[in-house]
Design a protein around this motif. Structure first.
Motif, PDB file in Angstrom:
ATOM      1  N   ARG A  57       3.270  -1.270   5.326  1.00  0.00           N
ATOM      2  CA  ARG A  57       2.708  -0.392   4.290  1.00  0.00           C
ATOM      3  C   ARG A  57       2.687  -1.161   2.971  1.00  0.00           C
ATOM      4  O   ARG A  57       3.461  -0.892   2.070  1.00  0.00           O
ATOM      5  N   PRO A  58       1.793  -2.144   2.871  1.00  0.00           N
ATOM      6  CA  PRO A  58       1.824  -3.058   1.737  1.00  0.00           C
ATOM      7  C   PRO A  58       1.486  -2.426   0.393  1.00  0.00           C
ATOM      8  O   PRO A  58       1.840  -2.969  -0.647  1.00  0.00           O
ATOM      9  N   ASP A  59       0.831  -1.281   0.405  1.00  0.00           N
ATOM     10  CA  ASP A  59       0.408  -0.678  -0.855  1.00  0.00           C
ATOM     11  C   ASP A  59       1.393   0.346  -1.404  1.00  0.00           C
ATOM     12  O   ASP A  59       1.139   0.975  -2.429  1.00  0.00           O
ATOM     13  N   VAL A  60       2.538   0.518  -0.762  1.00  0.00           N
ATOM     14  CA  VAL A  60       3.539   1.482  -1.201  1.00  0.00           C
ATOM     15  C   VAL A  60       4.266   0.937  -2.427  1.00  0.00           C
ATOM     16  O   VAL A  60       4.739  -0.203  -2.446  1.00  0.00           O
ATOM     17  N   LEU A  61       4.340   1.748  -3.457  1.00  0.00           N
ATOM     18  CA  LEU A  61       4.960   1.333  -4.714  1.00  0.00           C
ATOM     19  C   LEU A  61       6.470   1.137  -4.563  1.00  0.00           C
ATOM     20  O   LEU A  61       7.022   0.114  -4.962  1.00  0.00           O
ATOM     21  N   VAL A  62       7.140   2.149  -3.999  1.00  0.00           N
ATOM     22  CA  VAL A  62       8.584   2.099  -3.786  1.00  0.00           C
ATOM     23  C   VAL A  62       8.830   2.362  -2.305  1.00  0.00           C
ATOM     24  O   VAL A  62       8.321   3.342  -1.791  1.00  0.00           O
ATOM     25  N   PRO A  63       9.533   1.548  -1.610  1.00  0.00           N
ATOM     26  CA  PRO A  63      10.332   0.397  -2.017  1.00  0.00           C
ATOM     27  C   PRO A  63       9.585  -0.938  -1.961  1.00  0.00           C
ATOM     28  O   PRO A  63      10.097  -1.925  -2.460  1.00  0.00           O
ATOM     29  N   VAL A  64       8.391  -0.987  -1.359  1.00  0.00           N
ATOM     30  CA  VAL A  64       7.734  -2.284  -1.139  1.00  0.00           C
ATOM     31  C   VAL A  64       7.402  -2.998  -2.447  1.00  0.00           C
ATOM     32  O   VAL A  64       7.796  -4.150  -2.648  1.00  0.00           O
ATOM     33  N   GLY A  65       6.685  -2.358  -3.339  1.00  0.00           N
ATOM     34  CA  GLY A  65       6.298  -3.002  -4.583  1.00  0.00           C
ATOM     35  C   GLY A  65       7.498  -3.451  -5.395  1.00  0.00           C
ATOM     36  O   GLY A  65       7.553  -4.589  -5.884  1.00  0.00           O
ATOM     37  N   VAL A  66       8.468  -2.572  -5.524  1.00  0.00           N
ATOM     38  CA  VAL A  66       9.678  -2.910  -6.292  1.00  0.00           C
ATOM     39  C   VAL A  66      10.452  -4.033  -5.602  1.00  0.00           C
ATOM     40  O   VAL A  66      10.920  -4.973  -6.249  1.00  0.00           O
TER      41      VAL A  66
END
Length: 122
Positions: A57-66
């Motif tokens: 899920r590369p476009d997920v802000l939290v937790p991926v983006g963070v």
């Protein structure tokens, strides 16, 4: 396709940071110099993608983006220190702000665009 686009956007964020930073310090525009500055942060981004399994899920802000933000800066700074490159406090702050703003920023824009698309026209 979403995974590839997300990965490319992340790489572009890091490369933009490097390009702007090198230009602002009027460093030589050599490919070797650019690559020397970029590799620690690209490695940190790669570590983050692997640890977080960001491709799911590369476009997920939290937790991926963070998580990608933290791994890119933290691993990047450690690799810079180990390889004899600078890690001045001001540089760490600028890198953290820029990388965070871009890695989180495109995800936020994607989330808002997706929410807008899902909302029926009224």
């Amino acid at each position: 396709m979403r995974n590839i686009a997300a990965g490319l956007l992340d790489v572009c964020c890091v490369l933009a940071f490097v390009a702007i930073g090198r230009a602002s310090h009027e460093e030589a525009a050599s490919l070797a110099g650019f690559a020397g500055t970029a590799w620690p942060f690209l490695a940190g981004l790669g570590v983050g993608w692997e640890l977080l399994r960001a491709w799911r899920r590369p476009d997920v802000l939290v937790p991926v983006g963070v998580g990608l933000w933290v791994s890119t800066v933290a691993v990047g700074m450690v690799l810079r220190a180990v390889s004899g490159q600078g890690t001045a406090p001001a540089f760490v702050i600028v890198a953290s702000v820029f990388v965070g703003a871009t890695l989180l920023g495109w995800r936020l824009v994607a989330r808002l665009a997706g929410a807008r698309k899902a909302t029926p026209a009224g």
